[in-house]
Write an enzyme that holds these catalytic residues in place. Sequence first.
Site, PDB file in Angstrom:
ATOM      1  N   SER A  25       0.835  -1.215   0.000  1.00 40.85           N
ATOM      2  CA  SER A  25       0.000   0.000   0.000  1.00 40.85           C
ATOM      3  C   SER A  25       0.865   1.259   0.000  1.00 40.85           C
ATOM      4  CB  SER A  25      -0.891   0.018   1.249  1.00 40.85           C
ATOM      5  OG  SER A  25      -1.824  -1.016   1.197  1.00 40.85           O
ATOM      6  N   ARG A  29       1.432   4.399  -2.885  1.00 37.56           N
ATOM      7  CA  ARG A  29       1.210   5.807  -2.526  1.00 37.56           C
ATOM      8  C   ARG A  29       2.462   6.643  -2.744  1.00 37.56           C
ATOM      9  NH1 ARG A  29      -2.434   2.572  -0.420  1.00 37.56           N
ATOM     10  NH2 ARG A  29      -4.358   3.326   0.530  1.00 37.56           N
ATOM     11  N   SER A 170     -13.406   1.749   3.237  1.00 37.32           N
ATOM     12  CA  SER A 170     -12.388   1.364   2.257  1.00 37.32           C
ATOM     13  C   SER A 170     -11.293   2.409   2.169  1.00 37.32           C
ATOM     14  CB  SER A 170     -13.044   1.205   0.883  1.00 37.32           C
ATOM     15  OG  SER A 170     -12.065   1.268  -0.130  1.00 37.32           O
ATOM     16  N   ASP A 318      -7.061  -7.919   4.807  1.00 38.52           N
ATOM     17  CA  ASP A 318      -6.349  -8.763   3.833  1.00 38.52           C
ATOM     18  C   ASP A 318      -5.879 -10.089   4.434  1.00 38.52           C
ATOM     19  OD1 ASP A 318      -6.694  -6.924   1.816  1.00 38.52           O
ATOM     20  OD2 ASP A 318      -4.793  -5.906   2.193  1.00 38.52           O
ATOM     21  N   ARG A 391      -3.102 -13.900  -2.017  1.00 38.41           N
ATOM     22  CA  ARG A 391      -3.186 -14.181  -0.573  1.00 38.41           C
ATOM     23  C   ARG A 391      -3.753 -15.575  -0.310  1.00 38.41           C
ATOM     24  NH1 ARG A 391      -1.111  -9.533   1.019  1.00 38.41           N
ATOM     25  NH2 ARG A 391      -1.978  -7.578   0.228  1.00 38.41           N
TER      26      ARG A 391
HETATM   27  C1  S3P Z   1      -5.696  -1.260   0.115  1.00 41.29           C
HETATM   28  C2  S3P Z   1      -6.915  -1.211   0.743  1.00 41.29           C
HETATM   29  C3  S3P Z   1      -7.750  -2.387   1.003  1.00 41.29           C
HETATM   30  C4  S3P Z   1      -6.938  -3.661   0.881  1.00 41.29           C
HETATM   31  C5  S3P Z   1      -6.063  -3.687  -0.341  1.00 41.29           C
HETATM   32  C6  S3P Z   1      -5.088  -2.521  -0.318  1.00 41.29           C
HETATM   33  C7  S3P Z   1      -4.969   0.008  -0.110  1.00 41.29           C
HETATM   34  O1  S3P Z   1      -8.789  -2.431   0.069  1.00 41.29           O
HETATM   35  O2  S3P Z   1      -7.792  -4.781   0.878  1.00 41.29           O
HETATM   36  O3  S3P Z   1      -5.331  -4.904  -0.392  1.00 41.29           O
HETATM   37  O4  S3P Z   1      -3.759  -0.024  -0.408  1.00 41.29           O
HETATM   38  O5  S3P Z   1      -5.595   1.071   0.027  1.00 41.29           O
HETATM   39  P1  S3P Z   1     -10.196  -1.633   0.289  1.00 41.29           P
HETATM   40  O6  S3P Z   1      -9.895  -0.218   0.405  1.00 41.29           O
HETATM   41  O7  S3P Z   1     -10.976  -1.962  -0.951  1.00 41.29           O
HETATM   42  O8  S3P Z   1     -10.786  -2.237   1.521  1.00 41.29           O
END
Ligand code: S3P
Length: 434
Positions: A25, A29, A170, A318, A391
């Site tokens: 993540s 970003r 989310s 996750d 996963r």
């Molecule tokens: C993520 C947010 C989550 C997660 C994904 C990565 C992110 O998804 O499940 O693996 O990097 O913002 P959601 O925002 O759809 O819950």
Amino acid sequence: MSPTNLITQPSGPLRGHVRMPGDKSISHRALLLGAIAEGTSRVENFLPAADCLATLRTVQALGVEVEELAPTTLIIHGQGLRGLREPDDVLDCGRSGTTMRLLAGMLAGQPFLSVLTGNAQLRRRPMGRVVEPLRRMGATVLGREGGRRPPLALQGGNLRGIDYTLPVASAQVKSALLLASLYADGPTTLHVPGPARDHTERMLIAMGGRLQMANGKLRIDPGERLQALDVTVPGDFSSAAFLIVVATLVPGSEITIEGLGVNPTRIGLLDALRAMGADVTLHDERTVSGEPVADLTTRASELRGVEVSGALVVRAIDEFPILTVAATQAQGETIVRGAAELRVKETDRIATTVQELRRLGAEIAPRPDGFLVHGPTPLRGAAVHSHGDHRLAMALAVAGLIASGETLVQDVGCIADSFPGFEATLAHLGGQKL
Ligand code: S3P
């Protein structure tokens, strides 16, 4: 290239110290925010996995120069908030939902046309959750099924600030709207129904973004500029999760994972495992590039069943495929509620996890919003399939390490979407050579 199939045998104890590849993540970003910052950002411990490489390619297609000094070290030459250029082709997000949703937010602010697509798995995933609020902000967004599925075409620019309550907790939707709101004509306020990961907020603040947070409410003021930022990406807790569970389940194990990201919005699995009786401790807690980091030690222990629900679900979103593997070995019943989001991840993770763990003899049943698992159940080696979900592939490999006999996990190339070196890391810890 990873092999297509993995064969596992019962594992010996895992012992030793290891570091995880960079957080997925945060790697996404760092690229996206670095692209629209003023000046040069250096990213260390970037995750060079398929999902983040998809973001890297899209950023380059928007006219951003990225030097790859090493697979894990990038220099991003930011173009400023208004310096991206119209891509001359469709942007391919591969199978990365994070790439598509966050980019949609950023591109909604650009006064040009962008078209986002991805592979068949990604083109089935819901996009209405970002498209609908971006339209409210004034972006023109077209997509299949009225904008609910990719491909998406965006013609952005001239956005207005909105006051918006997210329908789901989310982080991808929150981050998409934060990115778009940098380009709005006034402040945007977001109400988020749960503790979704906050990496975007942390990075934006470190770059000089004007952001206020209180009680699930986020307010962002549009900005003139973001300052470039050097980021050292912490180890990915979601990758460590597989090693934490295997070390918990294989008697005699003791492992330490160094330099691991332990952002509270990400480590719900630790709370669940501790409630189950796991022996997991954090040492040397520190802050690296605005993110909480620690070393984590796990020793093998006996587990008992628990209920997982409420805010914990978002903080462990996750980790459910691997949590259910742990639950098969726990004494009693484990019940997961309030996790219907799992149905729209890379696969319907409630259906695929149940289907595959049952092949190994697990007593697991689906619920509309979670799972019911009875344990402890000895698992027996069998042929199982990843369904192309990284996963699930790794959770099944861990299940194979605690099952009797031989387990064949089919279609494991997807492991490289988030954890290149997964097999080598297990081998290094002495479990076995996969
Ligand atoms: C993520 C947010 C989550 C997660 C994904 C990565 C992110 O998804 O499940 O693996 O990097 O913002 P959601 O925002 O759809 O819950």
